[in-house]
Enzyme design. Structure first.
Site, mmCIF file in Angstrom:
data_model
loop_
_atom_site.group_PDB
_atom_site.id
_atom_site.type_symbol
_atom_site.label_atom_id
_atom_site.label_comp_id
_atom_site.label_asym_id
_atom_site.label_seq_id
_atom_site.Cartn_x
_atom_site.Cartn_y
_atom_site.Cartn_z
ATOM 1 N N SER A 107 27.971 -7.857 14.290
ATOM 2 C CA SER A 107 28.090 -7.654 12.845
ATOM 3 C C SER A 107 29.316 -7.090 12.594
ATOM 4 O O SER A 107 29.896 -7.325 11.815
ATOM 5 C CB SER A 107 27.064 -6.739 12.339
ATOM 6 O OG SER A 107 27.383 -5.357 13.349
ATOM 7 N N CYS A 108 30.151 -6.718 13.711
ATOM 8 C CA CYS A 108 31.574 -6.426 13.653
ATOM 9 C C CYS A 108 32.191 -6.855 14.563
ATOM 10 O O CYS A 108 31.998 -6.455 15.752
ATOM 11 C CB CYS A 108 31.674 -5.046 13.384
ATOM 12 S SG CYS A 108 33.562 -4.466 13.217
ATOM 13 N N PRO A 109 33.247 -8.149 14.682
ATOM 14 C CA PRO A 109 33.620 -8.773 13.479
ATOM 15 C C PRO A 109 32.587 -9.638 12.677
ATOM 16 O O PRO A 109 32.762 -9.876 11.809
ATOM 17 C CB PRO A 109 34.908 -9.399 14.057
ATOM 18 C CG PRO A 109 35.221 -8.819 15.261
ATOM 19 C CD PRO A 109 33.928 -8.359 15.821
ATOM 20 N N GLY A 110 31.679 -10.074 13.491
ATOM 21 C CA GLY A 110 30.742 -10.937 13.042
ATOM 22 C C GLY A 110 30.553 -12.501 13.207
ATOM 23 O O GLY A 110 31.616 -12.966 13.897
ATOM 24 N N SER A 121 31.408 0.958 14.627
ATOM 25 C CA SER A 121 29.945 0.183 14.533
ATOM 26 C C SER A 121 29.239 0.389 15.910
ATOM 27 O O SER A 121 30.157 0.830 16.903
ATOM 28 C CB SER A 121 30.302 -1.163 14.233
ATOM 29 O OG SER A 121 31.045 -1.823 15.257
#
Lengths: 79, 398
Positions: free
Chosen positions: A14-17, B341
């Site tokens: 999800s990060c960076p995705g 994250s």
């Protein structure tokens, strides 16, 4: 030149995705190739639609399975 | 106490953040040797400070000064790692065998991966390759008076995901302090649908870019640069004109032959499990940090946390990576934030403020001590990571 189908597994990112993985695969792809992208990031569905709109490639299929979102893209607009 | 003779041999290829922390964490229980191609350990985030502040203070230290007594250090280039036969070959064809190996040599920067970028970097520099190129950027931002200044991403798998926006915001700070900002059009061009790929964190970043008057060009992956006509063409088929431009270069895996061939992917990154860092079926071989496919973000904190996981796994503990990122980023004018994250949580909306800027600076200054003294810092980081888990932050910052 033969056309290829390639699976891009971007699940769990999800990060960076997932678009990151798609961009990387797009660099190596040629017109006629098919990319199948697997993602779990819920934002992926709208992102892939926006990417298709901007790049003018073809979205063959976008579907949601129990454990992943699958987008199948035909590369048609690479210069 | 384990006798030296009974200790198993642990070779670590690369003495960056991951390799050095791993070595220092293992030295009590293993006969550890670090092999590095240079006597120095670089703190790569400093390239941004060179590029936009001409500050070289934290750039490098001698690697030997960062390794705990008892860790062996070999300064040489590794040519080959044979996972099947457990042999590491050095540049002079000397071989070393091991009981365990960890491969952590970082990335290779390939300017030639984008047509025209070798010439562009000669002119305007960059902040992902060398201190020399970063100093060229400082010359550019110190002297530019008008025109269009572009930072464009050419490879989304670059080191430090926040660095493109940090670069443009720090350049904005320089232009404002010099009083030339009104005459300079600033553009950040990225491959993503928005300024920052993670949508949640983008909600923090986008208003800042807007307030500072920075234009964002989305779905733009720099692909070709025409340095004569000063134009960048994107993979997606669009064009961008510039007066000065920096293109984040293509990153590839290390220039090391690794056997068997399926241990590396097409870009030379080492295929390792994202939870355990193990390479394929080899339970005595690990890849950590930027060189490994297990790193979801190419950052020092990822290498650090992966090193801790490997150091526990080889002692029989079931430690696993959570995919935690912890990227302190500067926004200029003494504001900062963190991109935090993990595999299960998108980046939290950590607000931009001066405390976070100070945290970033303190972290940079403590970096060398963090590498050298895991016994002191491990308990501090355990508390820090526990209390700043993305799920905790998500409750605080909605």
């Amino acid at each position: 030149m033969s056309e290829a189908k390639k699976v891009v597994d971007a699940r769990g990112l999800s990060c960076p995705g997932p678009i990151t993985n798609l961009t990387k695969a797009y660099r190596d792809a040629k017109n006629g190739d098919v990319l199948e992208i697997w993602a779990t990031d819920p934002g992926f569905k709208s992102d892939i639609k926006a990417w298709i709109e901007r790049t003018k490639n073809e979205l063959v299929e976008l579907r949601e399975e129990k454990d992943k979102i699958i987008a199948i893209i035909k590369i048609t607009a690479k210069k | 106490m384990i006798n030296m003779a009974e200790k198993k041999k642990f070779l670590i290829v690369g003495g960056g953040a991951g390799g050095a922390i791993l070595a220092n964490s293992l030295v009590k229980d293993f006969d550890v040797t670090v092999i590095n191609d240079s006597p120095y350990h670089y703190y790569w985030p400093q390239l941004l400070q060179i590029a936009f502040r001409n500050d070289y203070s934290n750039l490098y230290r001698s690697l030997s000064s960062l390794l705990v007594k008892g860790v062996n250090l070999v300064i040489d280039r590794v040519k080959k790692v044979d996972l099947q036969d457990r042999i590491v070959t050095l540049s002079n064809n000397k071989t070393m065998n091991y009981d365990y190996v960890a491969i952590a040599p970082g990335v290779t920067i390939e300017h030639k991966g984008i047509d025209g970028n070798e010439k562009l970097v000669e002119q305007y520099g960059d902040f992902h390759s060398t201190p020399q190129n970063a100093s060229k950027v400082f010359d550019v931002v110190s002297n530019m008076k008008k025109g269009t200044f572009v930072i464009a991403v050419g490879d989304p798998y670059h080191r430090c995901p926040p660095s493109p926006y940090e670069g443009i915001l720090l350049a904005d700070e320089v232009f404002r302090l010099r009083g030339v900002r009104n005459d300079i059009n600033m553009i950040l061009a990225v491959p993503y649908p928005r300024a920052y790929p993670a949508e949640t964190f983008n909600e923090v970043l986008e208003p800042i870019l807007k307030e500072r008057g920075i234009n964002v060009m989305t779905f733009f992956t720099a692909d070709k640069i025409d340095t004569e006509n000063k134009k960048i063409t994107s993979l997606e088929g669009e064009e961008l004109s510039y007066d000065a431009a920096i293109v984040v270069p293509v990153h590839k895996g290390p220039k090391i032959e690794i056997k068997p061939d399926d241990a590396i992917n097409q870009d030379g990154f080492i295929n390792a499990d994202k939870f355990t860092n193990q390479i394929l079926k080899y339970d005595d071989a690990f890849a950590i940090g930027d060189a490994s496919t297990s790193a979801n973000a190419k950052t020092g904190v990822t290498a650090h946390l992966q090193a801790k996981v490997v150091s526990k796994r080889v002692l029989g503990l079931d430690a696993r990576n959570t995919g935690r990122t912890n990227c302190p980023t500067e926004l200029g004018f003494e504001k900062g934030t963190f991109v935090i994250s993990d595999y299960n949580h998108p980046a939290a909306k950590v607000p931009a403020n001066t405390i976070n800027f100070i945290m970033k600076r303190l972290f940079a200054d403590a970096y060398w001590d963090i590498i050298r003294h895991p016994e002191f810092w491990d308990p501090i980081f355990d508390v820090y990571f526990e209390n700043t888990q993305p799920e905790v932050l998500w409750k605080l910052f909605r």
